[in-house]
Design an enzyme around this catalytic site. Structure first.
Site, PDB file in Angstrom:
ATOM      1  N   CYS A 151      -6.379   2.019   5.563  1.00 10.74           N
ATOM      2  CA  CYS A 151      -7.043   0.764   5.911  1.00 10.74           C
ATOM      3  C   CYS A 151      -6.556   0.326   7.295  1.00 10.74           C
ATOM      4  O   CYS A 151      -5.624   0.926   7.850  1.00 10.74           O
ATOM      5  CB  CYS A 151      -6.716  -0.298   4.862  1.00 10.74           C
ATOM      6  SG  CYS A 151      -5.011  -0.912   4.973  1.00 10.74           S
TER       7      CYS A 151
ATOM      8  N   HIS B  26       0.853  -1.190   0.000  1.00 16.00           N
ATOM      9  CA  HIS B  26       0.000   0.000   0.000  1.00 16.00           C
ATOM     10  C   HIS B  26       0.889   1.239   0.000  1.00 16.00           C
ATOM     11  O   HIS B  26       2.023   1.205   0.496  1.00 16.00           O
ATOM     12  CB  HIS B  26      -0.891   0.028   1.240  1.00 16.00           C
ATOM     13  CG  HIS B  26      -1.967  -0.999   1.242  1.00 16.00           C
ATOM     14  ND1 HIS B  26      -3.112  -0.856   1.987  1.00 16.00           N
ATOM     15  CD2 HIS B  26      -2.082  -2.191   0.601  1.00 16.00           C
ATOM     16  CE1 HIS B  26      -3.891  -1.910   1.806  1.00 16.00           C
ATOM     17  NE2 HIS B  26      -3.283  -2.733   0.979  1.00 16.00           N
TER      18      HIS B  26
ATOM     19  N   GLU C 234       0.860   3.891   1.830  1.00 17.75           N
ATOM     20  CA  GLU C 234       1.308   4.306   3.163  1.00 17.75           C
ATOM     21  C   GLU C 234       2.454   3.443   3.664  1.00 17.75           C
ATOM     22  O   GLU C 234       3.432   3.958   4.226  1.00 17.75           O
ATOM     23  CB  GLU C 234       0.150   4.206   4.177  1.00 17.75           C
ATOM     24  CG  GLU C 234      -1.054   5.031   3.829  1.00 17.75           C
ATOM     25  CD  GLU C 234      -2.131   4.259   3.088  1.00 17.75           C
ATOM     26  OE1 GLU C 234      -3.316   4.501   3.361  1.00 17.75           O
ATOM     27  OE2 GLU C 234      -1.790   3.413   2.234  1.00 17.75           O
TER      28      GLU C 234
ATOM     29  N   CYS D 118      -2.682  -0.323   7.440  1.00 19.97           N
ATOM     30  CA  CYS D 118      -1.872   0.896   7.389  1.00 19.97           C
ATOM     31  C   CYS D 118      -2.026   1.714   8.671  1.00 19.97           C
ATOM     32  O   CYS D 118      -1.037   2.262   9.177  1.00 19.97           O
ATOM     33  CB  CYS D 118      -2.240   1.718   6.161  1.00 19.97           C
ATOM     34  SG  CYS D 118      -1.779   0.880   4.623  1.00 19.97           S
TER      35      CYS D 118
END
Length: 168
Positions: free
Chosen positions: A92, A62, A64, A95
């Site tokens: 999410c 992801h 992040e 993260c």
């Protein structure tokens, strides 16, 4: 009350969010969901990331996570003290958990994520509390909605394009 500092912070947040949006565009160019992030310390980007789940065949790739990893490598420390993370989309649960683990002091994000959001859209990991007491030993200060329309538009255009491709 003098609001000049608030205006300055808003301007800075918008500047850094534009950088995160540029990272999201890189994801879109690869056919990835267009989410981007930058980690900022002392007016300098020390970590960048954009979604690479499909490209890397990695469910943890992801935006992040990529930015947090780069920032930690830059600092040679897993504690990201004094770092602000700018992300185009609400994090999410994975993260958000990584932000808590990294002791990230501040997150700024654009659009809410109504499917996986962990800052209150679905769950509230970043402010998890019970009876007014925080259950985690660290809380992340969150600024929501910075350039949300631009971030949401990028996501909507991406998914519209995918639907059009599938209709062909």
């Amino acid at each position: 009350m003098d609001n000049s500092n608030d205006i300055e912070l808003d301007t800075q947040d918008m500047f850094w969010m534009k950088q995160a949006l540029a990272e999201a565009e890189k994801a879109a160019a690869l056919g990835e969901v267009p989410v981007g992030a930058v980690a900022v310390l002392g007016g300098e980007i020390i970590g960048r990331g954009y979604n690479r789940k499909e490209s890397d065949h990695d469910p943890t790739a992801h935006a992040e996570i990529m930015a947090l990893k780069e920032a930690a490598a830059f600092l040679q420390n897993w504690r990201l003290l004094d770092v602000t993370l700018y992300c185009t989309l609400e994090p999410c649960p994975m993260c958000a958990g990584a932000m808590i683990q990294a002791r990230l002091p501040r997150l700024v994000y654009g659009a809410p994520d109504t499917r996986f959001g962990a800052d209150g859209s679905i769950v509230d990991i970043l402010r998890e509390n019970e009876d007014g007491r925080f259950r985690f030993n660290h809380q992340v200060e969150v600024t929501r909605g910075v350039m949300a329309a631009e971030a949401a538009d990028l996501l909507q255009r991406f998914f519209r394009m995918l639907r059009e491709k599938q209709a062909d």
